[in-house]
Design a protein around this motif. Sequence first.
Motif, PDB file in Angstrom:
ATOM      1  N   ALA A 234       0.812  -1.218   0.000  1.00  0.00           N
ATOM      2  CA  ALA A 234       0.000   0.000   0.000  1.00  0.00           C
ATOM      3  C   ALA A 234       0.847   1.270   0.000  1.00  0.00           C
ATOM      4  N   GLU A 235       2.157   1.144   0.243  1.00  0.00           N
ATOM      5  CA  GLU A 235       3.032   2.307   0.303  1.00  0.00           C
ATOM      6  C   GLU A 235       3.991   2.398  -0.874  1.00  0.00           C
ATOM      7  N   ALA A 236       4.047   1.366  -1.683  1.00  0.00           N
ATOM      8  CA  ALA A 236       5.013   1.321  -2.783  1.00  0.00           C
ATOM      9  C   ALA A 236       4.525   2.143  -3.970  1.00  0.00           C
ATOM     10  N   PRO A 237       5.378   2.990  -4.555  1.00  0.00           N
ATOM     11  CA  PRO A 237       4.996   3.697  -5.777  1.00  0.00           C
ATOM     12  C   PRO A 237       4.957   2.738  -6.955  1.00  0.00           C
ATOM     13  N   LEU A 238       3.852   2.757  -7.667  1.00  0.00           N
ATOM     14  CA  LEU A 238       3.643   1.885  -8.820  1.00  0.00           C
ATOM     15  C   LEU A 238       3.405   2.757 -10.042  1.00  0.00           C
ATOM     16  N   ALA A 239       3.955   2.365 -11.180  1.00  0.00           N
ATOM     17  CA  ALA A 239       3.731   3.080 -12.436  1.00  0.00           C
ATOM     18  C   ALA A 239       2.976   2.153 -13.381  1.00  0.00           C
TER      19      ALA A 239
ATOM     20  N   ALA B 221       9.794   3.805  -9.088  1.00  0.00           N
ATOM     21  CA  ALA B 221       8.508   3.106  -9.022  1.00  0.00           C
ATOM     22  C   ALA B 221       8.643   1.708  -9.608  1.00  0.00           C
ATOM     23  N   VAL B 222       7.705   0.841  -9.262  1.00  0.00           N
ATOM     24  CA  VAL B 222       7.608  -0.481  -9.861  1.00  0.00           C
ATOM     25  C   VAL B 222       6.690  -0.369 -11.078  1.00  0.00           C
ATOM     26  N   LEU B 223       7.213  -0.708 -12.245  1.00  0.00           N
ATOM     27  CA  LEU B 223       6.407  -0.663 -13.454  1.00  0.00           C
ATOM     28  C   LEU B 223       5.430  -1.834 -13.459  1.00  0.00           C
ATOM     29  N   VAL B 224       4.165  -1.542 -13.786  1.00  0.00           N
ATOM     30  CA  VAL B 224       3.124  -2.562 -13.893  1.00  0.00           C
ATOM     31  C   VAL B 224       2.471  -2.423 -15.259  1.00  0.00           C
ATOM     32  N   ALA B 225       2.388  -3.528 -15.997  1.00  0.00           N
ATOM     33  CA  ALA B 225       1.740  -3.499 -17.310  1.00  0.00           C
ATOM     34  C   ALA B 225       1.191  -4.887 -17.601  1.00  0.00           C
ATOM     35  N   HIS B 226       0.410  -4.984 -18.662  1.00  0.00           N
ATOM     36  CA  HIS B 226      -0.171  -6.260 -19.089  1.00  0.00           C
ATOM     37  C   HIS B 226       0.588  -6.721 -20.326  1.00  0.00           C
TER      38      HIS B 226
ATOM     39  N   ARG C   6      18.633   8.942 -24.817  1.00  0.00           N
ATOM     40  CA  ARG C   6      18.556   8.832 -23.356  1.00  0.00           C
ATOM     41  C   ARG C   6      18.545   7.350 -23.007  1.00  0.00           C
ATOM     42  N   ALA C   7      19.393   6.972 -22.080  1.00  0.00           N
ATOM     43  CA  ALA C   7      19.472   5.565 -21.679  1.00  0.00           C
ATOM     44  C   ALA C   7      18.412   5.269 -20.629  1.00  0.00           C
ATOM     45  N   MET C   8      17.567   4.280 -20.900  1.00  0.00           N
ATOM     46  CA  MET C   8      16.588   3.807 -19.922  1.00  0.00           C
ATOM     47  C   MET C   8      16.654   2.290 -19.897  1.00  0.00           C
ATOM     48  N   LYS C   9      16.963   1.727 -18.753  1.00  0.00           N
ATOM     49  CA  LYS C   9      16.993   0.285 -18.587  1.00  0.00           C
ATOM     50  C   LYS C   9      16.052  -0.092 -17.452  1.00  0.00           C
ATOM     51  N   ILE C  10      15.091  -0.921 -17.764  1.00  0.00           N
ATOM     52  CA  ILE C  10      14.109  -1.370 -16.783  1.00  0.00           C
ATOM     53  C   ILE C  10      14.327  -2.871 -16.590  1.00  0.00           C
ATOM     54  N   GLY C  11      14.958  -3.227 -15.496  1.00  0.00           N
ATOM     55  CA  GLY C  11      15.320  -4.622 -15.289  1.00  0.00           C
ATOM     56  C   GLY C  11      14.217  -5.486 -14.719  1.00  0.00           C
ATOM     57  N   TYR C  12      13.271  -4.858 -14.002  1.00  0.00           N
ATOM     58  CA  TYR C  12      12.269  -5.619 -13.260  1.00  0.00           C
ATOM     59  C   TYR C  12      10.921  -4.926 -13.354  1.00  0.00           C
ATOM     60  N   TRP C  13       9.883  -5.723 -13.370  1.00  0.00           N
ATOM     61  CA  TRP C  13       8.537  -5.178 -13.510  1.00  0.00           C
ATOM     62  C   TRP C  13       7.537  -6.204 -12.996  1.00  0.00           C
ATOM     63  N   LEU C  14       6.289  -5.801 -12.904  1.00  0.00           N
ATOM     64  CA  LEU C  14       5.198  -6.709 -12.571  1.00  0.00           C
ATOM     65  C   LEU C  14       4.258  -6.778 -13.761  1.00  0.00           C
ATOM     66  N   ASP C  15       3.805  -7.987 -14.064  1.00  0.00           N
ATOM     67  CA  ASP C  15       2.997  -8.224 -15.252  1.00  0.00           C
ATOM     68  C   ASP C  15       1.648  -8.804 -14.838  1.00  0.00           C
ATOM     69  N   THR C  16       0.572  -8.062 -15.086  1.00  0.00           N
ATOM     70  CA  THR C  16      -0.751  -8.567 -14.717  1.00  0.00           C
ATOM     71  C   THR C  16      -1.171  -9.754 -15.579  1.00  0.00           C
ATOM     72  N   LEU C  17      -0.563  -9.933 -16.739  1.00  0.00           N
ATOM     73  CA  LEU C  17      -0.821 -11.145 -17.519  1.00  0.00           C
ATOM     74  C   LEU C  17      -0.346 -12.365 -16.750  1.00  0.00           C
ATOM     75  N   ASN C  18       0.836 -12.285 -16.179  1.00  0.00           N
ATOM     76  CA  ASN C  18       1.390 -13.358 -15.355  1.00  0.00           C
ATOM     77  C   ASN C  18       0.544 -13.585 -14.100  1.00  0.00           C
ATOM     78  N   LEU C  19       0.172 -12.498 -13.433  1.00  0.00           N
ATOM     79  CA  LEU C  19      -0.622 -12.608 -12.206  1.00  0.00           C
ATOM     80  C   LEU C  19      -1.992 -13.219 -12.498  1.00  0.00           C
ATOM     81  N   SER C  20      -2.595 -12.814 -13.609  1.00  0.00           N
ATOM     82  CA  SER C  20      -3.899 -13.350 -13.977  1.00  0.00           C
ATOM     83  C   SER C  20      -3.828 -14.845 -14.249  1.00  0.00           C
ATOM     84  N   ARG C  21      -2.802 -15.277 -14.942  1.00  0.00           N
ATOM     85  CA  ARG C  21      -2.662 -16.704 -15.261  1.00  0.00           C
ATOM     86  C   ARG C  21      -2.542 -17.549 -13.999  1.00  0.00           C
ATOM     87  N   ARG C  22      -1.891 -17.025 -12.998  1.00  0.00           N
ATOM     88  CA  ARG C  22      -1.778 -17.765 -11.742  1.00  0.00           C
ATOM     89  C   ARG C  22      -3.082 -17.721 -10.956  1.00  0.00           C
TER      90      ARG C  22
END
Length: 293
Positions: free
Chosen positions: A21-26, A120-125, A143-159
Amino acid sequence: MRGALNAEKPAPGPPWDLPIAEAPLAFVDLEMTGLDATKDRVVEICVERVVGAETRDRLHTLVRPEGFAAQGEIESIDPEVASTREVGNAHVHGIHADALAGAPTWVEIATRVEALLEGAVLVAHGAAWDVAFLEAESARAGRAMKIGYWLDTLNLSRRTFSLDKHSLDALRKHFGLDQSRAHRADADVAALRAVWDRCLAALEPSTPRDLWEVRIAERRARERILAECTDAAREGREITLVYRARGKPPEPLRMVLTELALGLDPPRVIGYQLPGRGRRELRADRILRIEKT
């Protein structure tokens, strides 16, 4: 798609170890001219930076590609001819060249996008696609942007959900969400957040890292679930766990656990089910949550 980059663990500390509830999510959705990040381009973006239920910041805009050469070429768009030209994938998202004539380029929005994603933690489907395009557009803008970790609602939905399909369109239909503007970035972010809320209700994660450990086809269990099961087995107390076997809906099971087989792949929790005291051996990666008592 780029799944290997999301295989190693995120570094300890915020934002991954903050209470959920306190984590910034994008929450991110992009509309593109195609699926090849090396040549296709982003034509719409929506990013909502959220903490808890509060939207702290937001960007939603069309994006005008420059120097684009693919289906329906776009250079520096002349508004007088734009209405006669097509944008790749327009049949999906409905975005045509005339709508992009006055839109900002990625260079113009890059700083804003970076600020929304920072810390922030990136969240996408289907998040690997969004990550690939975010990085590609940023690279083109110098501009260099590297996003190594994220959360995927496609993955969460499948589980979490026992459904035949887990596309955002299928989830919209299943949950009765608005389908009138599907495949527009702002509407897809709204659907994404609705699916996210349903996943959180089913999984009851403690932190973003706890959700990151929800994996499909990797045969690994969440550390928090293993810890709670270990405590219950050691204390010999009854628990209710919510379990989703393959192809079946989630099912609450009253159990007394006797041991954890952590050396198996995936780990198993073993005990007897109440009230009949029948022996059960369950895959730990398929436990959605342990009910609070």
